[in-house]
Every structure is written in C-alpha cells, then in structure tokens.
Motif scaffolding. Structure first.
Motif, mmCIF file in Angstrom:
data_model
loop_
_atom_site.group_PDB
_atom_site.id
_atom_site.type_symbol
_atom_site.label_atom_id
_atom_site.label_comp_id
_atom_site.label_asym_id
_atom_site.label_seq_id
_atom_site.Cartn_x
_atom_site.Cartn_y
_atom_site.Cartn_z
ATOM 1 N N LEU A 4 0.859 -1.181 0.000
ATOM 2 C CA LEU A 4 0.000 0.000 0.000
ATOM 3 C C LEU A 4 0.897 1.233 0.000
ATOM 4 O O LEU A 4 1.772 1.357 0.863
ATOM 5 N N SER A 33 0.687 -6.830 -7.594
ATOM 6 C CA SER A 33 -0.377 -5.851 -7.338
ATOM 7 C C SER A 33 0.139 -4.818 -6.351
ATOM 8 O O SER A 33 1.039 -5.090 -5.552
ATOM 9 N N SER A 44 -1.335 -1.013 -4.159
ATOM 10 C CA SER A 44 -2.504 -0.214 -3.796
ATOM 11 C C SER A 44 -2.098 1.244 -3.648
ATOM 12 O O SER A 44 -1.139 1.552 -2.923
ATOM 13 N N ASN A 83 -4.530 -1.419 -7.363
ATOM 14 C CA ASN A 83 -5.767 -1.233 -6.613
ATOM 15 C C ASN A 83 -5.932 0.252 -6.316
ATOM 16 O O ASN A 83 -5.045 0.882 -5.737
ATOM 17 N N MET A 97 -7.579 2.861 -4.095
ATOM 18 C CA MET A 97 -8.264 3.019 -2.813
ATOM 19 C C MET A 97 -9.146 4.269 -2.897
ATOM 20 O O MET A 97 -8.729 5.378 -2.558
ATOM 21 N N ILE A 110 -11.462 -0.186 -5.515
ATOM 22 C CA ILE A 110 -11.820 -0.596 -4.156
ATOM 23 C C ILE A 110 -12.679 0.518 -3.569
ATOM 24 O O ILE A 110 -12.164 1.541 -3.097
ATOM 25 N N ASN A 116 -13.038 1.262 2.208
ATOM 26 C CA ASN A 116 -11.863 0.820 2.947
ATOM 27 C C ASN A 116 -12.204 0.686 4.429
ATOM 28 O O ASN A 116 -12.613 1.661 5.065
ATOM 29 N N ASN A 123 -13.445 -5.426 1.890
ATOM 30 C CA ASN A 123 -12.224 -4.745 2.334
ATOM 31 C C ASN A 123 -12.261 -4.352 3.808
ATOM 32 O O ASN A 123 -11.927 -3.231 4.191
ATOM 33 N N THR A 126 -11.435 -8.901 -0.886
ATOM 34 C CA THR A 126 -10.352 -8.278 -0.121
ATOM 35 C C THR A 126 -10.722 -8.161 1.352
ATOM 36 O O THR A 126 -11.869 -7.914 1.709
ATOM 37 N N ASP A 180 -5.182 -6.951 0.968
ATOM 38 C CA ASP A 180 -4.537 -5.748 0.462
ATOM 39 C C ASP A 180 -3.937 -4.847 1.539
ATOM 40 O O ASP A 180 -3.489 -3.744 1.232
ATOM 41 N N GLU A 181 -3.917 -5.317 2.782
ATOM 42 C CA GLU A 181 -3.043 -4.760 3.816
ATOM 43 C C GLU A 181 -2.653 -5.892 4.747
ATOM 44 O O GLU A 181 -3.530 -6.574 5.291
ATOM 45 N N ASN A 240 -0.785 -7.232 -0.171
ATOM 46 C CA ASN A 240 -0.026 -5.977 -0.169
ATOM 47 C C ASN A 240 0.319 -5.605 1.260
ATOM 48 O O ASN A 240 -0.562 -5.570 2.132
#
Length: 822
Positions: A39, A60, A62, A92, A94, A135, A138, A186, A213, A249-250, A278
C-alpha cells in the motif's frame, strides 16, 4: 550465522534441530508471486527507482485515486507509469482516499458519488484501464458503517446501510466503466458473519466483487490466516459462488516490515494459498513498505523479496515444525523442472534446523546435488544490505530414499535463508568464504546516561523492529555513551556496522574510540524517526583480543541498537550466478560441471538475455568480470560494451542496485564477478559554487554541504536555472550523480504516516531534450543523498542545466560525472 553442510554420511552438527520438510513431488501449482505488493509502495514516478522496482516483479499494488487528499503523493495514475514499465501487474485504487481525513469524513453517500464518478472517468480513460481495480470502501467494519459491532440488531442496521451503498457505488462505477473490476468489502479484519451475508446479498443483487479483499493486520494473523482463508472458501461454496481471486490488500505490522525472518512467515502462508497480498502503509510512501532505502538501495527485506521474485516453476509443499504459529520457523519452496532447480526460502526462528528435501528426482538432478545456502540479514528499514552472503556451497549425495538434508546451524531469528539445489555434475564447488563476524547488542553493553527501550514485540506488534526487541535511546547528555566489550580473533581491519536512529533534524555525530584512545567522529544521516532503523558502516583497526569500543555523544542525539564487527579480507566482492539471473528468450541450463560458484552455467544464444542485480555500496567504479566461454555483451545505464571471457571491465555503478543485462551470440556463462568499493578516480566533480545561477537561484551557506554552500531557491519559475559547464575528456555515456537535499512535507494529521514529498528537476545536457528526474525527500534539509541519471556528453565543454518551471527543485550541493565504461 554459522551454517554448515557436512560431507555425505557425516552426523548432523547439533542435537534435536528443528525440521522443515520440503516435498518436491507435491506441487501446489505455479509460483504466483502474489504476496509482494504494498500500500503506497510507490510515491512518485521514480520513487522507488526502476532498478529497485523491476527485480521484485510486483503483481499488485494499492494507491490513492488521482488527486486524492489523503496523502500528498502516491496517485495511482501518476505512479502507474513507472509501475507498468517495470513489469507491474495491477493497481488497486483506494477510492475513499479521495478524502483528506482519517478516518474518512462521513459526509454521506451523496457527497461520495460525484467523487466516484470522477475517479471512474479518469481510470476508464487510461490506456491501461484494464489493469486497475476499484476498491470502493476501505475498512467499512470500522469506518462509516461500523460493521464489527457485537449487537446483532445494530449490526443488521449498519449492514443494510452498507449493502445499499455498496450496490449504489458498484452500479455507478459499472455505468461509467462497464468492464471495471471491483474489489471488496475490504474489512480491517476478517468477519465471517459479514462475509456470509455479503456474499448472499452480492450474488442476489448481481453486485459480486471480482476480487475479495480484507486485511490481516495483527501478529495473530500469522496464526489465524489459514483458518480465515478456509472459512471464506467454505462460505463461497455454501453460497454457490465460484472461488474469487483474493487480495489481502493490507498485511503485516511495523515489527515485520524490513525483517526477512518475519516476512517469510507472512509470504509463505499467502503463496501457499495462492492469494495476492499488499504490505501495510505504516510510515512513508515510496519505499515498498520499508524495503527500499532512499530510492534505489536494497535492505535485507528487499533481498528477501528479490529471492521470492526468483522462484520459478511450481511451489511445492513445505511442512514447518509448527504450522500456523506466531514467530516460528516457516518456509516456501519451488521446483522448476525446466531449469532443474529447487529453491527453499525459510526463516523466523533462531537456532538450528534441518531442511529435509524429499523426492529429489534422480532423473532430474542426478545422484548428487549442489546445495547453496545464503542469508539475507536484517539491516533496518533504512539500512543498506550488500548482496546476500553465501554461507555454504557443497555437493551432497541424494540418499537412497530420494532425500537431501541441508543442516543450518546458528540461525538468526531476524534473517531469512535461501537454499538452492541444482544437479551436482562433475568437479567440486568452490567453498564459501565466510569472514569472521560477531554482533553486540547495545542494551547488553555498559550504558551511561541513556535508557534501554523495548520496541516491536508480539504484544506490541506495531512497535518498530529492533534487534533483540530492544535499543538504547535518550543518549542526550554530554556524558552519554555506550561501551561495548568486543573480542576479535586476529590483528586487522574490521568493518563496523552500527544500527542506529537519528531524528534530531540534521546529521548527528558520536565519538568512536577504541580502548579510550583518541576518538574519531562518526556522522549519522537523519532517519525518519528514532526507531526507523538505519545502518552506518565504518572501519576500525583492532589487534587480536578484547577491546572496549565506545560510542559517546557528539553533537545531537543518536539511538543505538546493535553493532556488527566483520573481518575485512581484501576488497569487497560478490559473484552473481548466471543460473539464478532473470532471463528472457530461451537460454538453456548446463550443470555438467559444479566447479566454481557451483550452480552450473547458463547457455545464451542470439535472442537470449540474462539480467543480474548488482549491488554497489556507493557511486563509483567497480571491476566487473564475466566468467563465460566466449565474448559477451554487457548493457548498463544505456551503454553496451563487449567483454572478453575473464577480462575485467571498469564500470560505473550507482549506489544501490544496478541492472546489468548480458547477451551473447553463443556463450556459456557461469557468473558475473564484481569487486571494488566505488573508486572515484577519473570522475568529474563540480561544486555548486561553480554553476552559473539565474532567476533567483542562489548559493546558500551550509556547514553540511561539501564545500560550505549549496544551490538553493532553484526553480518555481521558468527563469530560475543552475548551469554547470563540464569538461569531458571523452564523448560517450556518463552517469550524472546529483548530490541533493530537501525536506518537503505535508502533514495530513495522520499520526502514523510521514507525508513526505518529492521534488523534480528538468536536466538538460547540451542540446538534448530535458530529462525529468525525481528526488525523494532526504528527511532533513541538511542531509545530502545522491541520484544517478544517465546522460550523453560530447568531448570537451558541455552545458548541464537544472530547472523546474512550476515548482521548487531540490537543493544541489554538487554534481559528479563518471563515464559508464571507465
């Protein structure tokens, strides 16, 4: 670390070592490299540098939407240029990072929808729109919707509001970008209750995301992720939904980032399950979540991800001693039958381990294998790490049951290790040359007027990593010092690496003395904060025996973590094995001989290419020797040169990673040997005072600049320029090295993010078109970093002009130029 590979048939070196088992016959499917993203891993075009980004093969990443207010840089469309040209996969977006505050301002869906429209229009208009993922929300379990509440009635009310908004935003994106790929929901943490409801709703309303995600952001994730993954796949099956692509993704905590032994635990579980992932953004953008030092310098974590990127073929089953257990020995492995290579990456635990590789095919490997073991150590978030040292290289017989056992002894908890198995062939591999080394923790030394602090631990997972989880800070009194008692085996020169932190706002110093002799001054560049660890390398002369090594306060304050002493035997050097290089075309792998570096040779023909990642500790000249059967062509910084077998070349390398591409009409290449420590003999050097300044640019006095002044107030106007006249003895390709500083920031009020900004300059050489160079923040106005830019010079006088018509350029201390082929 002391690693041993005993001769065939000898006893293991330690009682009851841990055992990690690899089964080469149990394929898990093609290597995916899904877990290498970050990220805000990219800050700007060129931050990180191409040479640091391309080798990682990022699948990938973010980033925020273009013009998003959450941070001052990291805009998805802006960084996509460098991401895609360096082989990046998908970005991605955000979308809620369009907002300025954290948590995001909850102004209602009607405020959000025009922003959604803007983002979708911009992304869909991009020529690479198919490589972006939207995305929309979040961490909705915490932000705006509070979906993690325990009260069921409140949960259902919040859930229904979220589902309504999800459908609205999903359909809004698709109305603008019909082919959009959308990811979600997410959450900040895994919520089985929510996901069960979400899948049913999204399937019923035809708003199912294309990518699932959620975040894994606690130390407990190392224990719990497998159960989360298994539960989610079961929910899909129950809902009658085909398996969706997953992107965590985190992931990871501060204590994990930069630490090879921690990273291998995370990456192994994601790669095993074939999910993308990520790393989290806890600190500054543009350093791949703490793995690229400055713009182009590897740390230990970067080398781990470089190894990960080097896995090819299929991943195979790895059985660790204690699966799904926090901070234990874990690993991942691959088998490439076409290359006849098996690789194992492991780490996360101190002590001894036996790596047992089963089903080593005799038809693929033969009766013996060459086992090569290397270590990527922890060097801090901002600490440079040279090419990982090979600890052992030995030919081993394949046992009657088809297994090979590789013992590792004295493993370091924060390190990761790579084992490469290749066919043994004839001959004997060259034994690894491992210099004597010892480490000493600051908290175990004699501390005067300082304080021992505990940093990142399992219970304080978002504390910063520190060696041994402790460091010594508050060394801010005139009498503050740390006395280390060290013992060395022989008289000689020793490399002293000091792991430190410096948040004083400028370079800080300490006084280094040995046995109370006259002290020398050690200068420490600034770091992001006191605990964002960096590494300072110096040398000391020591006689055999025990000494007191003292680091006492100089000007300003420095935090100390650990020192490492390593015997220096000759100039620094490294061999890069061709069979482990990145390739294109269809080269073949020849293991008929295991002599030399031991992993065989790469046979290149017309159309084939091998790319080596070569480390340089500083900008300057190095000796590069290709070990090949016939002449080869080396490409570096846009210059190509022919090299005869075994003939040394003097090449200019920039500090950090250098991508050397090797081609040949037909040659068998064993390795590329690189030695030296960055000679500047023959380079051209010009202080800022020698430049002709215009349009408000002026010299500014500075005690930290090399000649007492730097060029400041450059740019922000078309008329503001700095023009150097450089005199080149020969025409040709050069590297222009700019020594610069700047500390632009924008504080967005996010306590855990340091919102640094980059500056740019347009560089014009002679009549050539301007080159735009990006200069990362140097943490203070008084710390000078370097950026290397390849340029072409004519013989004789050349005008080199710096300007920025619309914004400030960095402060320039001086420039150097080195011809690529010296």
């Amino acid at each position: 670390m002391a690693a041993t590979l005993p001769a065939a048939g000898s006893a293991t070196a330690a009682a009851d070592p841990q055992r990690l088992t690899v089964d080469l016959a149990a394929s898990e499917g093609p290597v995916m490299l899904g877990a290498n993203g970050a990220l805000y891993g990219l800050g700007d075009d060129g931050v990180p540098a191409d040479a640091a980004l391309e080798p990682l093969k990022i699948t990938s990443i973010s980033q925020k939407p273009q013009g998003g207010l959450q941070h001052p840089n990291g805009d998805a469309l802006s960084v996509s240029k460098s991401f895609f040209r360096n082989g990046g996969g998908e970005i991605n977006v955000m979308m809620q990072d369009i907002y300025a505050k954290w948590p995001y301002e909850d102004l209602g869906i009607d405020d959000y929808l025009p922003k959604v429209d803007k983002i979708a229009k911009e992304v869909s208009a991009d020529p690479h729109s198919d490589r972006f993922v939207y995305i929309p929300f979040n961490e909705p379990d915490q932000i705006w919707y509070k979906l993690g509440v325990l009260d069921q009635a409140q949960y259902e009310a919040n859930r229904d509001r979220f589902f309504k908004d999800w459908k609205t935003v999903y359909q809004r994106i698709r109305a603008i970008d019909p082919d959009a790929r959308i990811a979600g929901p997410n959450e900040a943490a895994y919520h089985s209750r929510l996901l069960k409801d979400f899948l049913a709703f999204a399937k019923r309303e035809n708003v199912l995301p294309q990518i699932m995600t959620w975040h894994e952001l606690g130390s407990g994730s190392l224990r719990d992720f497998q159960a989360h993954y298994d539960d989610y796949r079961a929910l899909e099956r129950e809902a009658g939904i085909a398996p969706l692509k997953i992107n965590i993704d985190e992931y990871a905590n501060r204590r994990d980032l930069s630490v090879p032994g921690q990273l291998v635990q995370w990456v192994s579980m994601f790669e095993r399950n074939k999910v993308y992932a990520n790393m989290a953004y806890w600190d500054a953008a543009g350093n791949m979540s703490g793995h690229v030092v400055r713009s182009n310098i590897p740390n230990g974590g970067w080398w781990f991800f470089r190894w990960y990127a080097g896995l090819t073929g299929d991943t195979v089953e790895v059985t660790p001693p204690r699966p799904n257990t926090i901070d234990t020995l874990q690993g991942l492995a691959s088998l490439d039958t076409s290359r006849r290579q098996a690789q194992v990456l492991l780490g996360g635990s101190a002590g001894d381990s036996d790596v047992v590789v089963r089903n080593v095919s005799r038809s693929l490997f033969g009766r013996t294998v060459t086992a090569t073991v290397a270590e990527a150590a922890w060097s801090g978030y901002e600490g440079q790490h040279a090419t990982p040292r090979v600890l052992a290289r030995t030919k081993v017989k394949v046992a009657a049951d088809g297994s090979v056992t590789v013992p590792l002894r004295g493993m370091e908890k924060m390190s990761a290790y790579r084992i490469v198995l290749t066919p043994g062939g004839s001959g004997t591999p060259a034994a690894a040359s491992v210099p004597w080394t010892a480490s000493y923790e600051a908290e175990d030394a004699a501390v005067t007027d300082g304080k021992v602090y505990t940093q990142g631990t399992v219970s304080n997972a978002n504390g910063y990593a520190a060696s041994g989880t402790k460091d010594v800070g508050s060394l801010n009194q005139a009498t503050s010092k740390v006395d280390f008692t060290v013992t060395v085996p022989k008289d000689g020169t020793y490399d002293l690496a000091i792991l430190y932190g410096n948040q004083s706002g400028a370079p800080a110093t300490q006084r280094l003395s040995v046995d109370e002799a006259a002290p020398a001054t050690v200068s420490y560049p600034s770091t992001e904060n006191w605990t964002y660890r960096a590494k300072k390398d110096v040398t000391v002369r020591l006689s055999a025996g025990t000494h007191r090594l003292t680091l006492a306060k100089g000007d300003r304050e420095v935090t100390l973590d650990r020192i490492d002493l390593t015997a220096r035997d000759g100039e620094p050097s490294a061999s890069y094995e061709a069979t482990l290089a990145d390739i294109s075309g269809k080269p073949s792998y020849d293991y008929s001989s295991s002599a030399g570096v031991g992993t065989g040779s790469l046979v290149l023909r017309s159309g084939d290419k091998a790319v080596f990642d070569v480390y340089a500790p500083r900008d300057g000249y190095y000796t590069v020797v290709p070990h090949a059967s016939a002449p080869v062509r080396l490409a570096l910084h846009g210059e190509t040169v022919t090299a005869a077998p075994g003939k040394p070349l003097r090449l200019y390398l920039v500090a950090g990673n250098n991508r050397l591409a090797l081609t040949a009409r037909h040659a068998s290449v064993g390795s590329l040997h690189v030695s030296g420590d960055g000679s500047t003999h023959g380079t051209l050097s010009y202080e800022g005072a020698s430049a002709t300044l215009a349009g408000g640019a002026r010299l500014v006095d500075s005690a930290h600049a090399s000649a007492g002044s730097y060029i400041g107030w450059l740019g922000n106007s078309p008329s503001s320029t700095a023009e150097f006249t450089v005199d080149a003895p020969k025409a040709g390709r050069h590297v222009l090295v700019v020594h610069y500083a700047h500390n632009d920031r924008r504080d967005n009020g996010h306590a855990y993010n340091t919102d640094i900004m980059s500056r740019t300059a347009d560089i014009t050489v002679g009549t050539a078109a301007p080159l735009k160079a990006t200069f990362k923040n140097t943490w203070s106005w008084d710390d000078y970093w370097t950026l290397g830019v390849p340029v072409d010079l004519e013989k004789g006088a050349n005008k080199v002009t710096f300007q920025n018509a619309t914004a400030w350029a960095p402060n320039i201390d001086r420039i150097e130029l080195g011809r690529v082929v010296g």
